[in-house]
Each structure stands twice: as structure tokens, then as C-alpha cells.
Scaffold this motif. Structure first.
Motif, PDB file in Angstrom:
ATOM      1  N   ALA A  89      -6.073   3.103   2.016  1.00 52.58           N
ATOM      2  CA  ALA A  89      -4.870   3.900   2.545  1.00 52.58           C
ATOM      3  C   ALA A  89      -3.891   4.426   1.479  1.00 52.58           C
ATOM      4  CB  ALA A  89      -4.517   2.953   3.679  1.00 52.58           C
ATOM      5  N   VAL A  90      -3.496   3.409   0.536  1.00 54.24           N
ATOM      6  CA  VAL A  90      -2.624   3.637  -0.339  1.00 54.24           C
ATOM      7  C   VAL A  90      -3.032   4.856  -1.260  1.00 54.24           C
ATOM      8  CG1 VAL A  90      -1.400   2.788  -2.345  1.00 54.24           C
ATOM      9  CG2 VAL A  90      -1.784   1.500  -0.305  1.00 54.24           C
ATOM     10  N   LYS A  91      -4.302   4.640  -1.553  1.00 55.85           N
ATOM     11  CA  LYS A  91      -4.823   5.821  -2.475  1.00 55.85           C
ATOM     12  C   LYS A  91      -4.850   7.347  -1.851  1.00 55.85           C
ATOM     13  CE  LYS A  91      -7.206   6.977  -5.960  1.00 55.85           C
ATOM     14  NZ  LYS A  91      -7.673   8.477  -6.029  1.00 55.85           N
ATOM     15  N   ASP A  92      -5.260   7.044  -0.579  1.00 60.84           N
ATOM     16  CA  ASP A  92      -5.093   8.615   0.178  1.00 60.84           C
ATOM     17  C   ASP A  92      -3.531   9.051   0.246  1.00 60.84           C
ATOM     18  OD1 ASP A  92      -5.712  10.788   1.573  1.00 60.84           O
ATOM     19  OD2 ASP A  92      -6.029   9.533   3.589  1.00 60.84           O
ATOM     20  N   ALA A  93      -2.666   8.099   0.436  1.00 62.02           N
ATOM     21  CA  ALA A  93      -1.336   8.379   0.470  1.00 62.02           C
ATOM     22  C   ALA A  93      -0.816   8.919  -1.124  1.00 62.02           C
ATOM     23  CB  ALA A  93      -0.301   7.561   0.557  1.00 62.02           C
ATOM     24  N   HIS A  94      -1.262   8.307  -2.023  1.00 64.88           N
ATOM     25  CA  HIS A  94      -0.852   8.745  -3.279  1.00 64.88           C
ATOM     26  C   HIS A  94      -1.630  10.222  -3.958  1.00 64.88           C
ATOM     27  CE1 HIS A  94      -2.956   8.827  -7.714  1.00 64.88           C
ATOM     28  NE2 HIS A  94      -1.675   8.155  -7.827  1.00 64.88           N
ATOM     29  N   ASP A  95      -2.832  10.479  -3.325  1.00 66.06           N
ATOM     30  CA  ASP A  95      -3.784  11.723  -3.706  1.00 66.06           C
ATOM     31  C   ASP A  95      -2.817  12.635  -2.980  1.00 66.06           C
ATOM     32  OD1 ASP A  95      -5.325  10.223  -5.073  1.00 66.06           O
ATOM     33  OD2 ASP A  95      -6.809  10.258  -3.975  1.00 66.06           O
ATOM     34  N   GLN A  96      -2.488  12.712  -1.426  1.00 63.18           N
ATOM     35  CA  GLN A  96      -2.073  13.757  -0.800  1.00 63.18           C
ATOM     36  C   GLN A  96      -0.781  13.902  -1.311  1.00 63.18           C
ATOM     37  OE1 GLN A  96      -3.983  15.293   1.227  1.00 63.18           O
ATOM     38  NE2 GLN A  96      -5.507  14.245   0.698  1.00 63.18           N
ATOM     39  N   PRO A 104       2.830   4.799  -3.920  1.00 62.27           N
ATOM     40  CA  PRO A 104       3.043   4.422  -2.840  1.00 62.27           C
ATOM     41  C   PRO A 104       2.598   3.085  -2.852  1.00 62.27           C
ATOM     42  CG  PRO A 104       1.116   5.892  -2.894  1.00 62.27           C
ATOM     43  CD  PRO A 104       2.039   6.284  -3.983  1.00 62.27           C
ATOM     44  N   GLY A 105       3.122   2.457  -1.893  1.00 56.44           N
ATOM     45  CA  GLY A 105       2.562   0.825  -1.798  1.00 56.44           C
ATOM     46  C   GLY A 105       2.641   0.259  -0.419  1.00 56.44           C
ATOM     47  N   VAL A 106       1.874  -1.168  -0.299  1.00 56.28           N
ATOM     48  CA  VAL A 106       1.562  -1.314   1.044  1.00 56.28           C
ATOM     49  C   VAL A 106       1.937  -2.885   0.549  1.00 56.28           C
ATOM     50  CG1 VAL A 106       0.169  -2.258   3.053  1.00 56.28           C
ATOM     51  CG2 VAL A 106       0.602   0.136   2.179  1.00 56.28           C
ATOM     52  N   TYR A 107       2.825  -3.679   1.344  1.00 55.52           N
ATOM     53  CA  TYR A 107       3.072  -5.051   0.925  1.00 55.52           C
ATOM     54  C   TYR A 107       3.081  -6.114   2.374  1.00 55.52           C
ATOM     55  CZ  TYR A 107       4.864  -2.337  -2.836  1.00 55.52           C
ATOM     56  OH  TYR A 107       4.935  -1.258  -4.008  1.00 55.52           O
ATOM     57  N   ILE A 108       2.017  -6.560   2.521  1.00 57.52           N
ATOM     58  CA  ILE A 108       1.965  -7.415   3.758  1.00 57.52           C
ATOM     59  C   ILE A 108       2.190  -8.840   3.388  1.00 57.52           C
ATOM     60  CG2 ILE A 108       0.405  -7.859   5.651  1.00 57.52           C
ATOM     61  CD1 ILE A 108      -0.836  -5.410   5.231  1.00 57.52           C
ATOM     62  N   ARG A 109       3.255  -9.339   3.684  1.00 55.79           N
ATOM     63  CA  ARG A 109       3.745 -10.868   3.251  1.00 55.79           C
ATOM     64  C   ARG A 109       2.574 -11.798   3.425  1.00 55.79           C
ATOM     65  NH1 ARG A 109       8.970 -14.028   5.332  1.00 55.79           N
ATOM     66  NH2 ARG A 109       8.747 -15.743   4.006  1.00 55.79           N
ATOM     67  N   ASP A 110       2.434 -12.764   2.318  1.00 57.74           N
ATOM     68  CA  ASP A 110       1.412 -13.635   2.441  1.00 57.74           C
ATOM     69  C   ASP A 110       0.172 -13.454   2.573  1.00 57.74           C
ATOM     70  OD1 ASP A 110       3.529 -15.680   1.934  1.00 57.74           O
ATOM     71  OD2 ASP A 110       3.927 -15.897   4.329  1.00 57.74           O
ATOM     72  N   ARG A 111      -0.168 -11.933   2.205  1.00 56.10           N
ATOM     73  CA  ARG A 111      -1.599 -11.731   2.656  1.00 56.10           C
ATOM     74  C   ARG A 111      -1.879 -10.952   1.364  1.00 56.10           C
ATOM     75  NH1 ARG A 111      -4.702  -9.576   8.092  1.00 56.10           N
ATOM     76  NH2 ARG A 111      -6.783  -9.942   7.093  1.00 56.10           N
ATOM     77  N   VAL A 112      -1.514  -9.505   1.139  1.00 56.05           N
ATOM     78  CA  VAL A 112      -2.077  -8.752   0.360  1.00 56.05           C
ATOM     79  C   VAL A 112      -0.932  -7.719  -0.232  1.00 56.05           C
ATOM     80  CG1 VAL A 112      -3.115  -6.776   1.640  1.00 56.05           C
ATOM     81  CG2 VAL A 112      -4.031  -7.159  -0.839  1.00 56.05           C
ATOM     82  N   GLY A 113      -0.911  -7.245  -1.483  1.00 56.96           N
ATOM     83  CA  GLY A 113       0.052  -6.114  -1.895  1.00 56.96           C
ATOM     84  C   GLY A 113      -0.863  -5.055  -2.710  1.00 56.96           C
ATOM     85  N   VAL A 114      -0.443  -3.895  -2.358  1.00 58.67           N
ATOM     86  CA  VAL A 114      -1.365  -2.824  -3.071  1.00 58.67           C
ATOM     87  C   VAL A 114      -0.210  -1.658  -3.513  1.00 58.67           C
ATOM     88  CG1 VAL A 114      -3.245  -0.901  -3.065  1.00 58.67           C
ATOM     89  CG2 VAL A 114      -3.641  -3.437  -1.946  1.00 58.67           C
ATOM     90  N   ARG A 115      -0.220  -1.156  -4.829  1.00 57.00           N
ATOM     91  CA  ARG A 115       0.520  -0.210  -5.183  1.00 57.00           C
ATOM     92  C   ARG A 115      -0.378   0.603  -6.243  1.00 57.00           C
ATOM     93  NH1 ARG A 115       4.840  -2.635  -6.450  1.00 57.00           N
ATOM     94  NH2 ARG A 115       4.844  -2.852  -8.659  1.00 57.00           N
ATOM     95  N   ILE A 116      -0.239   1.796  -6.185  1.00 56.21           N
ATOM     96  CA  ILE A 116      -1.036   2.898  -7.167  1.00 56.21           C
ATOM     97  C   ILE A 116       0.040   3.950  -7.715  1.00 56.21           C
ATOM     98  CG2 ILE A 116      -2.985   4.642  -7.509  1.00 56.21           C
ATOM     99  CD1 ILE A 116      -4.326   3.529  -5.274  1.00 56.21           C
ATOM    100  N   GLU A 117       0.238   3.892  -8.833  1.00 56.35           N
ATOM    101  CA  GLU A 117       1.259   4.515  -9.568  1.00 56.35           C
ATOM    102  C   GLU A 117       0.821   5.454 -10.710  1.00 56.35           C
ATOM    103  OE1 GLU A 117       6.013   3.968 -11.311  1.00 56.35           O
ATOM    104  OE2 GLU A 117       4.624   2.350 -11.455  1.00 56.35           O
TER     105      GLU A 117
END
Length: 357
Positions: free
Chosen positions: A255-262, A329-342
Motif C-alpha cells: 500500500a505504501v509503495k503504491d502511494a509512493h509511486d503514484q 508516505p508511511g503507515v504506522y500502526i501502533r504495537d504492530r508495524v511501521g512502513v515508510r518508503i522515501e
């Protein structure tokens, strides 16, 4: 490059009808002179004088062009070798105040200097041209772009070395230290900012740095790093999904990669920065993750790691050719996972080029 930039800044003196340009912001002095550790720079139509810390006098003299006058500054009278031109606080203030009835002020961090000018020369006109210099800094010359490409190359090569060493079973701080070491070995002048190595739950903290936590092979690892090369910064984030990563983390990553690319596809001269930001948010909304995207999409990069233009929902900036921005863009879900691509993106005449491939 230095003369070209200074000539442009000295034109500000004529545009504003002023007598001199006083620089006190380290990044502005770095941008204009290639030396950022001065207390102040005083430029007139005829001369440029840099007031450097006396302990840094010889380095300043080596780094600055021969027609720039360097004065060693100490806050009180002190002895110094005969080849150091010395001034103290009293002499510094006399220089700042005695330049004429108009002063152009560029000041962010050393407010005491300008405050003293205001108090001791109340009739001096203080004209703030900070925004004009920030606008100039945002448009990169070819030489600046070459330095930024080098900073990005050092960053990515250092990341590759660290990945070859492996992440599993190492502390976050050990990985951060390895990043720093590899950057220095490859020619960087240090790091552009403190590295972020966030594994598992720590990756869901956008401004986590590093800790004693051991990295497990099932965890996503957010690695936000950047070398600094001859004053110019890199800013790159990769999220590593190791061999045992769970499916949910992989879904967030895509999801983050798609947001990054678009978002990168929306970058072009004349585009409104907030519209580019909106593209990424729309993509993450379609995946159901928009509420976990808690920061702006990006920012300019140059002698500062965060500078104009700013790519956010509230930004009024418009993109111009030869600006370098981040898309992160990044997605940060507490106590579970974080993903950021820059990535670092150059705005070209026709669209965008990824500097940090």
C-alpha cells in the motif's frame, strides 16, 4: 559556484536599497560561502567579511576564496598568532552597527546579534530577506545536484553494505553505528541527521532513532538514513521485510509503495505541493490505511535536510524545475508495524527523476 551565488545575494542589497547584507544563519552561510561555522558574514557591494571562531580560523581561511576577509572572533580580548586577524565582541558589534542606515537581516539562530543591532542602532532599517534566500536555495544548480547525487550514492552503498552484514540478531544501535561507519569510509562528511533504525513495534514510531532492541527475522525494519557530502544532504528511507515477515506487514508495504509511486507520477513543474500530497493520501485511503499516515508527504532537501518546498496538505508551495524533494508516505500502526518508503526526487522539465534509485 560561490561567486555566482554571492553575486545574486548582493543584488538584494540594491533591490532593497540597503547598505549591507548581514548573514547569521549557518545554513545560509554554508549555501552562499561553502563554510557554515561563522558567527556572521557581512557583505557590501565591495567586500565580504566572515567572522569565524578563532579556533576555526585556519580552516575557514582554507575553505573560503582569497578575496573573502576572515576575522577570528573571541568574546573577549585574547592573545593569538600574528597571522590571525582578531576581533572581540565589542569590535564585532561596532562592525554590525556601523555599516549604514539600512541592514538586510537574515537570521534564524543567532538572534542576539540582530537584537544588539536593534538596541544600539535604533534608526537602522532591518529588512528581512530570509524568504528570498530560502527560495533561491530551493532551486539547485548542476553543481549542487552533483553533490546531492554523491550524498545519495554514499547513503545507498552504505545501506547495501549493512544489509550484506545482516540485520537479524543485531541491536538497532549496532546497525545505526554500522551505517555511520560505512558512510564515513565512503567519503561522507558525517550524517545529515541521526539514523532511524526501527524494527517491529519501533518502526511504528515515526521519530524513533535506535535502541538496544534486537532485530528479529519476522519483523519489518524501517531504516531512515542520509549522508552529508560537502554540506549537501541525502534523505532516504527503506523498509526491509525479512524472510519470515508476516502477510499483514507485506500488505502494508505494498500500500505504501503504491502511494509512493503514484505521488512521484504527480510531480512536475507547476504542480501544487499539496496536490501531490493528496495523491498519496487518496491511495492509502483506498487501502484503508489513510488514518495511519500521520505526517506530510515530503519536503525539500539541500544544505538542510528539511527546507523549501514543503509537500503537505497545508502547503502553498508550487514545484519548480531543479528542486529536490522527498516523497515519503508511511503507515504506522501502533504495537504492530511501521512502513515508510522515501526517495529523493528531482523536479525535471517534464516530470520527475528519482535521485535515490
Amino acid at each position: 559556484m560561490i561567486k555566482q551565488k554571492l553575486d545574486a545575494m548582493l543584488r538584494l542589497i540594491d533591490e532593497e536599497g540597503a547598505d549591507e547584507l548581514i548573514l547569521t544563519d549557518p545554513y545560509d552561510m554554508g549555501y552562499l560561502l561553502g563554510y557554515e561555522d561563522a558567527f556572521a558574514t557581512i557583505a557590501t557591494r565591495d567586500s565580504i567579511t566572515v567572522i569565524a571562531p578563532v579556533l576555526d580560523y585556519y580552516r575557514a581561511r582554507e575553505m573560503l576564496e582569497s578575496d573573502v576577509t576572515v576575522l577570528g572572533y573571541a568574546s573577549y580580548k585574547m592573545n593569538a598568532p600574528d597571522d590571525i586577524k582578531m576581533i572581540d565582541r565589542e569590535e564585532l558589534m561596532r562592525m554590525l552597527i556601523g555599516g549604514g542606515n539600512k541592514v538586510i537581516e537574515v537570521d534564524d539562530t543567532r538572534n542576539w546579534l540582530i537584537s544588539e543591532v536593534r538596541s544600539k542602532a535604533p534608526n537602522a532599517a532591518i529588512i528581512d530577506v530570509r524568504e528570498k534566500i530560502l527560495d533561491a536555495r530551493s532551486i539547485k544548480t548542476q553543481q549542487e545536484l552533483d553533490l546531492m547525487r554523491r550524498a545519495a550514492k554514499i547513503t545507498l552503498e552504505s545501506l547495501g553494505d549493512v544489509l550484506e552484514e545482516g540485520l537479524h540478531g543485531r541491536r538497532e544501535r549496532d546497525v545505526a553505528a554500522s551505517i555511520y561507519r560505512h558512510m564515513i569510509e565512503k567519503g561522507s562528511d558525517g550524517v545529515a541527521f541521526e539514523p532511524i533504525i526501527g524494527s517491529g513495534r519501533n518502526g511504528a514510531k515515526p521519530h524513533h532513532t535506535y535502541s538496544d532492541k534486537m532485530i528479529d527475522k519476522t519483523e519489518a525494519v524501517v531504516m531512515d538514513i542520509g549522508a552529508r557530502y560537502r554540506l549537501y544532504c541525502a534523505d532516504i528511507t527503506r523498509t526491509m521485510l525479512l524472510e519470515e515477515s508476516d502477510k499483514f506487514a507485506m500488505d502494508v508495504y505494498h500500500a505504501v509503495k503504491d502511494a509512493h509511486d503514484q505521488a512521484i507520477k504527480a510531480v512536475r513543474p507547476g504542480a501544487k505541493a499539496r496536490d501531490v500530497d493528496a495523491v498519496a493520501r487518496k491511495v492509502l485511503e483506498e487501502y484503508g490505511f489513510s488514518k495511519y499516515f500521520m505526517h506530510s508527504l515530503g519536503h525539500g532537501v539541500g544544505v538542510e535536510v528539511h527546507e523549501k518546498p514543503f509537500v503537505s496538505p497545508s502547503s502553498d508551495d508550487v514545484l519548480h524545475e531543479n528542486q529536490v524533494i522527498t516523497i515519503e508516505p508511511g503507515v504506522y500502526i501502533r504495537d504492530r508495524v511501521g512502513v515508510r518508503i522515501e526517495d529523493m526526487i528531482l523536479v525535471t522539465s517534464s516530470g520527475a527523476e528519482i535521485i535515490s534509485k
